[in-house]
Scaffold this motif. Structure first.
Motif, PDB file in Angstrom:
ATOM      1  N   MET A   1       0.850  -1.184   0.000  1.00  0.00           N
ATOM      2  CA  MET A   1       0.000   0.000   0.000  1.00  0.00           C
ATOM      3  C   MET A   1       0.889   1.238   0.000  1.00  0.00           C
ATOM      4  O   MET A   1       1.832   1.327   0.775  1.00  0.00           O
ATOM      5  N   ILE A   2       0.569   2.174  -0.837  1.00  0.00           N
ATOM      6  CA  ILE A   2       1.364   3.392  -0.929  1.00  0.00           C
ATOM      7  C   ILE A   2       0.775   4.475  -0.027  1.00  0.00           C
ATOM      8  O   ILE A   2      -0.407   4.474   0.283  1.00  0.00           O
ATOM      9  N   ASN A   3       1.615   5.395   0.371  1.00  0.00           N
ATOM     10  CA  ASN A   3       1.209   6.534   1.175  1.00  0.00           C
ATOM     11  C   ASN A   3       1.336   7.762   0.276  1.00  0.00           C
ATOM     12  O   ASN A   3       2.429   8.284   0.072  1.00  0.00           O
ATOM     13  N   THR A   4       0.217   8.206  -0.286  1.00  0.00           N
ATOM     14  CA  THR A   4       0.253   9.288  -1.267  1.00  0.00           C
ATOM     15  C   THR A   4       0.777  10.594  -0.677  1.00  0.00           C
ATOM     16  O   THR A   4       1.450  11.350  -1.372  1.00  0.00           O
ATOM     17  N   VAL A   5       0.481  10.855   0.578  1.00  0.00           N
ATOM     18  CA  VAL A   5       0.965  12.091   1.205  1.00  0.00           C
ATOM     19  C   VAL A   5       2.483  12.043   1.346  1.00  0.00           C
ATOM     20  O   VAL A   5       3.175  13.014   1.025  1.00  0.00           O
ATOM     21  N   LYS A   6       3.016  10.913   1.804  1.00  0.00           N
ATOM     22  CA  LYS A   6       4.463  10.774   1.972  1.00  0.00           C
ATOM     23  C   LYS A   6       5.177  10.875   0.619  1.00  0.00           C
ATOM     24  O   LYS A   6       6.228  11.514   0.497  1.00  0.00           O
ATOM     25  N   ILE A   7       4.603  10.266  -0.396  1.00  0.00           N
ATOM     26  CA  ILE A   7       5.199  10.340  -1.737  1.00  0.00           C
ATOM     27  C   ILE A   7       5.147  11.771  -2.255  1.00  0.00           C
ATOM     28  O   ILE A   7       6.131  12.277  -2.794  1.00  0.00           O
ATOM     29  N   SER A   8       4.010  12.423  -2.083  1.00  0.00           N
ATOM     30  CA  SER A   8       3.881  13.820  -2.533  1.00  0.00           C
ATOM     31  C   SER A   8       4.905  14.711  -1.844  1.00  0.00           C
ATOM     32  O   SER A   8       5.522  15.566  -2.481  1.00  0.00           O
ATOM     33  N   LYS A   9       5.085  14.495  -0.554  1.00  0.00           N
ATOM     34  CA  LYS A   9       6.067  15.281   0.197  1.00  0.00           C
ATOM     35  C   LYS A   9       7.482  15.018  -0.326  1.00  0.00           C
ATOM     36  O   LYS A   9       8.275  15.946  -0.511  1.00  0.00           O
ATOM     37  N   ALA A  10       7.792  13.751  -0.577  1.00  0.00           N
ATOM     38  CA  ALA A  10       9.127  13.403  -1.097  1.00  0.00           C
ATOM     39  C   ALA A  10       9.366  14.048  -2.460  1.00  0.00           C
ATOM     40  O   ALA A  10      10.450  14.566  -2.729  1.00  0.00           O
ATOM     41  N   LEU A  11       8.363  14.039  -3.304  1.00  0.00           N
ATOM     42  CA  LEU A  11       8.516  14.598  -4.656  1.00  0.00           C
ATOM     43  C   LEU A  11       8.452  16.125  -4.681  1.00  0.00           C
ATOM     44  O   LEU A  11       8.815  16.735  -5.690  1.00  0.00           O
ATOM     45  N   SER A  12       8.008  16.740  -3.596  1.00  0.00           N
ATOM     46  CA  SER A  12       7.893  18.203  -3.576  1.00  0.00           C
ATOM     47  C   SER A  12       9.248  18.896  -3.496  1.00  0.00           C
ATOM     48  O   SER A  12       9.352  20.074  -3.817  1.00  0.00           O
ATOM     49  N   ASP A  13      10.270  18.166  -3.087  1.00  0.00           N
ATOM     50  CA  ASP A  13      11.610  18.746  -3.021  1.00  0.00           C
ATOM     51  C   ASP A  13      12.241  18.714  -4.410  1.00  0.00           C
ATOM     52  O   ASP A  13      12.296  17.651  -5.041  1.00  0.00           O
ATOM     53  N   PRO A  14      12.721  19.856  -4.914  1.00  0.00           N
ATOM     54  CA  PRO A  14      13.280  19.904  -6.276  1.00  0.00           C
ATOM     55  C   PRO A  14      14.474  18.965  -6.492  1.00  0.00           C
ATOM     56  O   PRO A  14      14.637  18.418  -7.590  1.00  0.00           O
ATOM     57  N   ILE A  15      15.278  18.764  -5.467  1.00  0.00           N
ATOM     58  CA  ILE A  15      16.434  17.869  -5.616  1.00  0.00           C
ATOM     59  C   ILE A  15      15.962  16.428  -5.760  1.00  0.00           C
ATOM     60  O   ILE A  15      16.418  15.689  -6.634  1.00  0.00           O
ATOM     61  N   ARG A  16      15.021  16.028  -4.914  1.00  0.00           N
ATOM     62  CA  ARG A  16      14.506  14.656  -5.000  1.00  0.00           C
ATOM     63  C   ARG A  16      13.764  14.436  -6.311  1.00  0.00           C
ATOM     64  O   ARG A  16      13.844  13.361  -6.906  1.00  0.00           O
ATOM     65  N   TYR A  17      13.062  15.448  -6.780  1.00  0.00           N
ATOM     66  CA  TYR A  17      12.371  15.334  -8.071  1.00  0.00           C
ATOM     67  C   TYR A  17      13.397  15.119  -9.188  1.00  0.00           C
ATOM     68  O   TYR A  17      13.220  14.271 -10.056  1.00  0.00           O
ATOM     69  N   LYS A  18      14.487  15.858  -9.133  1.00  0.00           N
ATOM     70  CA  LYS A  18      15.541  15.704 -10.137  1.00  0.00           C
ATOM     71  C   LYS A  18      16.181  14.316 -10.052  1.00  0.00           C
ATOM     72  O   LYS A  18      16.462  13.692 -11.070  1.00  0.00           O
ATOM     73  N   ILE A  19      16.392  13.819  -8.845  1.00  0.00           N
ATOM     74  CA  ILE A  19      16.943  12.474  -8.675  1.00  0.00           C
ATOM     75  C   ILE A  19      16.003  11.440  -9.296  1.00  0.00           C
ATOM     76  O   ILE A  19      16.448  10.515  -9.977  1.00  0.00           O
ATOM     77  N   MET A  20      14.709  11.599  -9.084  1.00  0.00           N
ATOM     78  CA  MET A  20      13.742  10.671  -9.676  1.00  0.00           C
ATOM     79  C   MET A  20      13.806  10.720 -11.199  1.00  0.00           C
ATOM     80  O   MET A  20      13.733   9.685 -11.864  1.00  0.00           O
ATOM     81  N   LEU A  21      13.949  11.909 -11.758  1.00  0.00           N
ATOM     82  CA  LEU A  21      14.097  12.024 -13.214  1.00  0.00           C
ATOM     83  C   LEU A  21      15.371  11.326 -13.680  1.00  0.00           C
ATOM     84  O   LEU A  21      15.371  10.632 -14.700  1.00  0.00           O
ATOM     85  N   MET A  22      16.452  11.503 -12.937  1.00  0.00           N
ATOM     86  CA  MET A  22      17.715  10.840 -13.281  1.00  0.00           C
ATOM     87  C   MET A  22      17.547   9.327 -13.260  1.00  0.00           C
ATOM     88  O   MET A  22      18.014   8.630 -14.163  1.00  0.00           O
ATOM     89  N   LEU A  23      16.879   8.802 -12.236  1.00  0.00           N
ATOM     90  CA  LEU A  23      16.660   7.366 -12.141  1.00  0.00           C
ATOM     91  C   LEU A  23      15.775   6.856 -13.273  1.00  0.00           C
ATOM     92  O   LEU A  23      16.025   5.797 -13.845  1.00  0.00           O
TER      93      LEU A  23
END
Length: 104
Positions: A1-23
């Protein structure tokens, strides 16, 4: 089960968003995995550090947030870690957002 709030919070940081794009766009990593054709899509700490110009502790902090949110999996590799995008969790997150916010 995913936690949409936790994921949204993680993706809200520009550095983490960029890391996800890199991955998501990674083709081959610098650290080979034995028995996996010597290479596997994903990124090593050292690649993320080099791309973002960050020290290891900062990269580790951001990766911990992504791992805890369920967006990334990790594999120890000596003193480094190899990171892989969790496409299943990402798809579930997108599906949940669509369910929650799509106009009926």
């Amino acid at each position: 089960m995913i936690n949409t709030v936790k994921i949204s919070k993680a993706l809200s940081d520009p550095i983490r968003y960029k890391i996800m794009l890199m991955l998501a766009q990674s083709k081959e990593g610098c650290c080979p995995l034995p028995g996996e054709g010597d290479r596997r899509p994903g990124l090593c700490n050292c690649e993320i550090m080099a791309e973002l110009g960050m020290i290891q502790s900062r990269v580790s902090y951001h990766m911990k947030e992504l791992v805890e949110a369920g967006l990334v999996t990790e594999e120890p590799r000596g003193k480094w870690k190899m990171y892989f995008i969790n496409t299943k969790a990402l798809r579930q997150y997108i599906k949940q957002l669509n369910y929650d916010f799509a106009l009926k």
